[in-house]
Design an enzyme around this catalytic site. Structure first.
Site, PDB file in Angstrom:
ATOM      1  N   HIS A  22      25.787   4.192  -6.232  1.00  0.00           N
ATOM      2  CA  HIS A  22      24.659   4.871  -5.628  1.00  0.00           C
ATOM      3  C   HIS A  22      24.229   6.118  -6.351  1.00  0.00           C
ATOM      4  O   HIS A  22      24.754   6.889  -6.581  1.00  0.00           O
ATOM      5  CB  HIS A  22      24.921   5.113  -4.319  1.00  0.00           C
ATOM      6  CG  HIS A  22      25.242   4.017  -3.368  1.00  0.00           C
ATOM      7  ND1 HIS A  22      25.958   4.005  -2.139  1.00  0.00           N
ATOM      8  CD2 HIS A  22      25.289   2.710  -3.539  1.00  0.00           C
ATOM      9  CE1 HIS A  22      26.386   2.741  -1.703  1.00  0.00           C
ATOM     10  NE2 HIS A  22      25.967   1.888  -2.760  1.00  0.00           N
ATOM     11  N   ASP A  73      22.925  -2.726  -4.632  1.00  0.00           N
ATOM     12  CA  ASP A  73      22.830  -1.973  -3.346  1.00  0.00           C
ATOM     13  C   ASP A  73      21.680  -1.314  -3.441  1.00  0.00           C
ATOM     14  O   ASP A  73      21.411  -0.824  -4.573  1.00  0.00           O
ATOM     15  CB  ASP A  73      24.089  -0.982  -3.121  1.00  0.00           C
ATOM     16  CG  ASP A  73      25.340  -1.508  -2.646  1.00  0.00           C
ATOM     17  OD1 ASP A  73      25.430  -2.844  -2.493  1.00  0.00           O
ATOM     18  OD2 ASP A  73      26.260  -0.792  -2.201  1.00  0.00           O
ATOM     19  N   CYS A 106      21.738   8.960   2.495  1.00  0.00           N
ATOM     20  CA  CYS A 106      22.708   7.631   2.580  1.00  0.00           C
ATOM     21  C   CYS A 106      22.337   7.178   4.123  1.00  0.00           C
ATOM     22  O   CYS A 106      22.338   6.056   4.383  1.00  0.00           O
ATOM     23  CB  CYS A 106      24.190   7.768   2.328  1.00  0.00           C
ATOM     24  SG  CYS A 106      24.348   8.393   0.400  1.00  0.00           S
ATOM     25  N   ASP A 125      22.077   8.661  -5.446  1.00  0.00           N
ATOM     26  CA  ASP A 125      21.159   9.699  -4.845  1.00  0.00           C
ATOM     27  C   ASP A 125      22.272  10.790  -4.382  1.00  0.00           C
ATOM     28  O   ASP A 125      21.829  11.760  -3.854  1.00  0.00           O
ATOM     29  CB  ASP A 125      20.651   9.257  -3.474  1.00  0.00           C
ATOM     30  CG  ASP A 125      21.726   8.405  -2.781  1.00  0.00           C
ATOM     31  OD1 ASP A 125      22.712   8.133  -3.025  1.00  0.00           O
ATOM     32  OD2 ASP A 125      21.110   8.010  -1.633  1.00  0.00           O
ATOM     33  N   ARG A 153      27.456  14.931 -13.693  1.00  0.00           N
ATOM     34  CA  ARG A 153      27.112  13.599 -14.268  1.00  0.00           C
ATOM     35  C   ARG A 153      25.682  13.688 -15.030  1.00  0.00           C
ATOM     36  O   ARG A 153      24.910  13.300 -14.304  1.00  0.00           O
ATOM     37  CB  ARG A 153      27.167  12.814 -12.906  1.00  0.00           C
ATOM     38  CG  ARG A 153      28.362  12.644 -12.037  1.00  0.00           C
ATOM     39  CD  ARG A 153      28.170  11.837 -10.871  1.00  0.00           C
ATOM     40  NE  ARG A 153      29.258  12.095  -9.740  1.00  0.00           N
ATOM     41  CZ  ARG A 153      28.988  12.017  -8.420  1.00  0.00           C
ATOM     42  NH1 ARG A 153      27.941  11.688  -8.045  1.00  0.00           N
ATOM     43  NH2 ARG A 153      29.839  12.202  -7.630  1.00  0.00           N
TER      44      ARG A 153
END
Length: 423
Positions: free
Chosen positions: A303, A254, A407, A305, A322
């Site tokens: 993803h 992706d 997104c 971002d 994270r």
């Protein structure tokens, strides 16, 4: 037959043969000469045409409709997704691996059907308001074509219904004057590119480069059919061991697993992006760009971002839940590492495809302007302390579909040049 009949006529027949042959020869000779001359002229014209085309396909950067090297240069044009017709994806192994257990009954019940209509209607209204505000800020807004995602499709390897065209960041990435279509990894997103083709063809006709990454078959071999998912602890262990639901059967990725900082592009191995996909991007973009693999303490990577969002030259938001395993790489390069505040989205708000950390999934309009959720006051204050003006927009219901401002958009053109920020 004509020659046989003439021979039977004696000397007059022979004369007739000679006469017809000579006339036919002259006719054919003339036709060949004219055809040859015409072909020569056409070839010369084609050469001139091809030469003209060659000149036309490499526009100057200022003339190209597609030009973006990073996440923060002044934004001039953007694609914003659509919530209309969004469908809940079928509850397949790759969807299960990317969603939280508390939402599995929702997918089991609604897979292949519309998202709740009232919620979807609110999301559509929010995104329309977002588009209006972007226009007021001087940004050109493009939208994907409306698509009926309820149609069932079948390939030699699987069958599915569609998802949506809500998140252009997932499927498109702009690198310089090139727009790249990602191959994706969810079967429900196999034909998502169709919603963007009208826009991309327009950019191509106007001089942009257009690349489509190799389309995966999405056969069963691409997925670990026995991927063990029982708890968050299981996910942590698997991620730490480098195990994901997608295998290395064929390249998949992706676009949202890549984030740009000029000559350096950072990517993560995730549930939807495998090492083969990252390697394809690395080879495709070399030698002008360097693709770096970074990783995080993330039980469910999908993803980059909402985990690692670059907001300026040498400035990055790094998710405290994270942490990045390679953060020293950025510290040694003199980057400023900013820890965003804990999001305040209510626990009872549905987030079917994402986490609360969409609060840091912001869109930079330039180094001094950021689009941020109107409800996330702590995040707004963080930006204001950095001297960045916040443009507040409420997209809480749109968040439920799996994305924040970053997104929901793909920045097509930013006013800037290619630079290095890591050397």
């Amino acid at each position: 037959m004509l020659r046989v009949r003439c021979l039977r006529g004696g000397s007059r027949g022979a004369e007739a043969v000679h006469y017809i042959g000579s006339r036919l020869g002259r006719t054919l000779t003339g036709w060949v000469q004219r055809t040859f001359q015409s072909t020569q002229a056409a070839t010369a014209s084609s050469r001139n045409s091809f030469a003209a085309d060659d000149k036309a396909t490499e526009p100057l950067p200022k003339d190209c409709p597609v030009s973006s090297y990073n996440e923060w240069d002044p934004l001039e044009e953007v694609i914003v997704g659509r919530a209309e017709n969004a469908r809940v994806p079928p509850f397949t192994i790759e969807v299960k691996a990317n969603t939280y257990e508390k939402y599995w009954p929702f997918y089991q019940k609604h897979g292949g059907h519309y998202f709740p209509k009232d919620h979807l209607k609110k999301a559509v209204t929010e995104i329309e308001e977002m588009c209006n505000i972007l226009k007021m800020e001087g940004v050109t807004v493009r939208r994907p074509d409306p698509i009926d995602w309820s149609l069932k499709y079948k390939t030699p390897d699987f069958e599915s219904t569609g998802l949506y065209s809500a998140m252009p960041r997932d499927i498109l990435i702009v690198v310089g004057n090139e727009i790249i279509e990602a191959p994706m990894a969810w079967r429900s997103r196999f034909f998502e590119y169709r919603a963007y083709r009208s826009i991309i063809k327009d950019y191509f006709h106007r001089g942009a480069k257009w690349t489509t990454a190799p389309k995966p078959t999405m056969a069963d071999e691409l997925y670990d059919r026995d991927y063990p998912i029982h708890s968050v602890e299981d996910r942590h262990k698997l991620a730490a061991q480098g195990k994901f639901v997608t295998t290395e059967f064929e390249p998949c990725f992706d676009a949202a697993d890549f984030i740009r900082a000029g000559k350096d592009i950072f990517a993560q191995r995730s549930q939807v992006t495998n090492y083969l996909g990252i390697e394809w991007m690395r080879r495709h973009l070399a030698p002008d760009y360097r693709v770096h693999i970074i990783s995080f303490k993330d039980p469910n990577p999908m993803h980059i971002d909402a985990t690692f969002n670059i907001i300026g030259p040498g400035t990055v938001l790094s998710n405290p839940d994270r942490p990045c395993h390679q953060i020293d790489l950025f510290k040694k390069a003199g980057w400023t590492i900013i820890t965003p505040p804990t999001p305040i989205i209510p626990d009872d708000h549905p987030l079917w495809m994402s986490s609360k950390w969409l609060s840091m999934n912001v869109l930079m309009l330039d180094e001094k302007r950021v689009m941020v959720d109107a409800n996330e006051v702590p995040t707004q204050k963080m930006f204001e302390k950095l001297g960045i003006t916040t443009i507040k927009v409420n997209i809480r219901n749109a968040n439920s579909l799996g994305g924040g401002f970053h997104c929901w958009t793909c920045d097509v053109r930013r006013r800037g040049t290619l630079q290095s920020y890591l050397d």
